[in-house]
Design a protein around this motif. Structure first.
Motif, PDB file in Angstrom:
ATOM      1  N   CYS A 179      45.931  31.354  59.680  1.00 40.57           N
ATOM      2  CA  CYS A 179      46.935  30.565  60.236  1.00 40.57           C
ATOM      3  C   CYS A 179      46.907  29.105  59.710  1.00 40.57           C
ATOM      4  CB  CYS A 179      46.249  30.152  61.794  1.00 40.57           C
ATOM      5  SG  CYS A 179      47.058  29.032  62.659  1.00 40.57           S
ATOM      6  N   HIS A 223      46.747  26.345  60.959  1.00 41.28           N
ATOM      7  CA  HIS A 223      46.178  25.107  61.515  1.00 41.28           C
ATOM      8  C   HIS A 223      44.927  24.917  61.243  1.00 41.28           C
ATOM      9  CE1 HIS A 223      44.622  23.699  65.823  1.00 41.28           C
ATOM     10  NE2 HIS A 223      44.883  22.484  64.856  1.00 41.28           N
ATOM     11  N   ARG A 224      44.082  25.970  61.547  1.00 41.03           N
ATOM     12  CA  ARG A 224      42.523  25.853  61.111  1.00 41.03           C
ATOM     13  C   ARG A 224      41.996  27.201  60.735  1.00 41.03           C
ATOM     14  NH1 ARG A 224      40.451  22.881  66.503  1.00 41.03           N
ATOM     15  NH2 ARG A 224      38.246  23.936  65.677  1.00 41.03           N
ATOM     16  N   GLY A 225      42.876  27.993  60.014  1.00 35.00           N
ATOM     17  CA  GLY A 225      42.401  28.946  59.457  1.00 35.00           C
ATOM     18  C   GLY A 225      41.991  30.384  59.997  1.00 35.00           C
ATOM     19  N   VAL A 226      42.395  30.492  61.126  1.00 36.19           N
ATOM     20  CA  VAL A 226      42.017  31.644  61.837  1.00 36.19           C
ATOM     21  C   VAL A 226      42.748  32.874  61.372  1.00 36.19           C
ATOM     22  CG1 VAL A 226      42.415  32.873  64.069  1.00 36.19           C
ATOM     23  CG2 VAL A 226      41.278  30.710  64.299  1.00 36.19           C
ATOM     24  N   CYS A 239      49.265  32.833  67.080  1.00 35.37           N
ATOM     25  CA  CYS A 239      47.672  32.852  66.784  1.00 35.37           C
ATOM     26  C   CYS A 239      47.097  32.656  68.333  1.00 35.37           C
ATOM     27  CB  CYS A 239      47.516  31.540  65.941  1.00 35.37           C
ATOM     28  SG  CYS A 239      45.635  31.210  65.462  1.00 35.37           S
ATOM     29  N   TYR A 250      44.198  31.321  68.645  1.00 34.85           N
ATOM     30  CA  TYR A 250      43.334  30.137  68.999  1.00 34.85           C
ATOM     31  C   TYR A 250      44.100  29.151  69.691  1.00 34.85           C
ATOM     32  CZ  TYR A 250      38.982  28.188  67.681  1.00 34.85           C
ATOM     33  OH  TYR A 250      37.631  27.610  67.755  1.00 34.85           O
ATOM     34  N   HIS A 251      45.239  28.471  69.230  1.00 29.75           N
ATOM     35  CA  HIS A 251      45.959  27.279  69.712  1.00 29.75           C
ATOM     36  C   HIS A 251      47.289  27.744  70.032  1.00 29.75           C
ATOM     37  CE1 HIS A 251      42.353  26.080  67.370  1.00 29.75           C
ATOM     38  NE2 HIS A 251      42.018  25.409  68.596  1.00 29.75           N
ATOM     39  N   GLY A 252      47.853  28.974  69.510  1.00 33.13           N
ATOM     40  CA  GLY A 252      49.330  29.404  69.662  1.00 33.13           C
ATOM     41  C   GLY A 252      50.238  29.094  69.050  1.00 33.13           C
ATOM     42  N   LEU A 253      49.904  28.589  67.644  1.00 29.78           N
ATOM     43  CA  LEU A 253      50.900  28.572  66.567  1.00 29.78           C
ATOM     44  C   LEU A 253      51.527  30.141  66.576  1.00 29.78           C
ATOM     45  CD1 LEU A 253      49.504  25.986  66.218  1.00 29.78           C
ATOM     46  CD2 LEU A 253      50.129  26.242  63.637  1.00 29.78           C
TER      47      LEU A 253
HETATM   48  S1  FES Z   1      43.851  28.177  64.261  1.00 32.54           S
HETATM   49 FE1  FES Z   1      45.738  29.268  64.644  1.00 32.54          FE
HETATM   50  S2  FES Z   1      46.540  27.898  66.113  1.00 32.54           S
HETATM   51 FE2  FES Z   1      44.846  27.261  65.766  1.00 32.54          FE
END
Ligand code: FES
Ligand SMILES: [Fe+2]
Length: 430
Positions: A70, A72-75, A89, A91-94
């Motif tokens: 992702c 955003h923060r690499g998940v 994603c 984690y935060h839904g992107l």
């Molecule tokens: S790490 Fe994917 S939405 Fe935050």
């Protein structure tokens, strides 16, 4: 350029490397279509050319290949949800579509445009998802290899993990002189080889001599053996740029070939293919293929599942189940059974990346050296801005052959007429 120096370039295929840049200009076999069967089904991790990627099928049934991570923060999006036209994603839904385009940022919709990740166009041919991983404006014609353009009923593909660099695996497909050794006894027993005139000629004359011809699309290798009193028996192998090989045929058995695709610099996918150009594979053939006969293999328990390792049952941890009795009794030349395991055992035994400074090449390695040189030149030329060879689908539409020719006939002349653009021709086989 010394051969060992060329190899230092050819074994590195990650992003930004000269060989990596070259390979990314062709359609790349990524995974089996059957690994992502269901629209909105489970996504699978795949690593290709050193890139960690995620494959999935979206709600409309389209295959997608995107970065695993992702923006955003690499998940890892492996833990995301595949739903409503993309992967979200966890984690935060992107959310990302099949091309990696970010289509939703719940917290900050205005940021959506900036959040896209890498995504590669995909096509499906012969039960394989292929992707184009190069510069978007340089996308070539779709794969032109014959088997990739046949109806599903005519072709069977499998893949297996090979734990070494793709070059030393692929070189086994070009180095036809090894067939008289490690595969020697296999051709009698295997259902895709037995009972053919080819076997008789191969066995009668072990003293095969080779001629190699370089052409725009790759290399054609001509192996000459004694045929009938007035003829030679020629077995013709093809190497097509940048990683396809075609095995000379055995009688009316299905034609065969391989593709050798880097996973990273120390692992590759050995794709194995069997096909009939003009008829479906029979039920019996299909059964043998699914059982891992011919150039295919059996897998470790649980390995041949979507996103699995596809590691063969015979592997380096168990010495490929070498059978010294079978070796003594001449049922197997090396004691390892099966074409795929025989090749893998020898090629993996060279180490994950062969020490090319230590190798001492023989005249029979001419084809390999030519292939290395072709690939190296193409990689170097591309760095200078020259377009790679064989991007046109037509240049891949060649065929292998086994044929008796009068002793004074040049096989190169014959091949020019009968094996290029060969898909409109009968299969030449004995
Ligand atoms: S790490 Fe994917 S939405 Fe935050
Ligand atoms: Fe082999």
């Amino acid at each position: 350029m010394a051969v060992n120096e060329m190899m230092k370039t050819l074994v590195r295929t990650g992003p930004g490397t000269p060989t990596g840049n070259l390979l990314r200009r062709y359609w790349v076999p990524i995974l089996l279509s059957s690994e992502i069967v269901e629209p909105d089904g489970a996504q699978v991790r795949v690593q290709i050319l050193g890139e960690k990627l995620l494959a999935f099928r979206d709600s409309e049934g389209r295959a997608g290949l995107i970065s695993e991570f992702c923006s955003h923060r690499g998940v890892s999006l492996y833990f995301g949800r595949n739903e409503d036209g993309g992967i979200r994603c966890s984690y935060h839904g992107l959310k990302f579509d099949i091309r990696g385009k970010c289509v939703d940022v719940p917290q900050a919709p205005q940021m959506c445009e900036k959040m896209s990740i890498k995504g590669y166009p995909c096509v499906e041919r012969a039960g394989i998802v292929w992707a184009y991983m190069g510069p978007p404006d340089k996308q070539p014609e779709l794969p032109g290899v014959e088997w990739a353009n046949l109806p599903a009923s005519h072709v069977f593909v499998s893949k297996r993990l090979q734990e070494c660099n793709f070059m030393q695996a692929m070189e086994g497909g070009i180095d036809t002189s090894h067939v008289s050794f490690v595969h020697k006894f296999e051709v009698d027993d295997d259902p895709f080889h037995q009972g053919t005139k080819a076997n008789e000629y191969i066995k009668k004359d072990g003293n095969v001599t080779f001629e190699v011809e370089r052409h725009e699309g790759g290399l054609t290798l001509f192996g000459r053996r004694m045929g009938e009193p007035d003829s030679y028996y020629w077995r013709v192998t093809q190497f097509m740029f940048p990683w396809f090989t075609l095995i000379p045929p055995f009688g009316d058995h299905a034609l065969g070939g391989h593709v050798w695709v880097p996973i990273d610099d120390e692992h590759c996918w050995a794709w194995s293919i069997n096909f009939h150009p003009t008829k479906p594979l029979s039920g019996e053939e299909m059964q043998h293929l699914q059982d891992g006969k011919g150039v295919h293999c059996e897998y470790e328990p649980g390995a041949d599942v979507p996103g699995g390792t596809f590691r063969p049952k015979q592997n380096k941890d168990n010495d490929y189940l070498i059978d010294r009795v079978a070796q003594k009794e001449r049922r197997s030349f090396s004691g390892v059974l099966g074409f795929a395991a025989q090749d893998a055992s020898l090629q993996e035994s060279m180490g994950p990346i062969q020490d090319h400074d230590a190798e001492k090449l023989l005249p029979s390695d001419r084809a390999i050296v030519m292939a290395r040189r072709m690939l190296y030149e193409a990689a170097e030329n591309l760095e200078q801005g020259l377009e790679p060879p064989a991007l046109a689908a037509a240049s891949q539409a060649v065929r292998s052959a086994g044929v008796l020719l009068p002793r004074d006939q040049k096989p190169q002349e014959w091949a020019k007429e009968h094996l290029r653009d060969a898909t409109t021709q009968p299969v030449y086989t004995l």
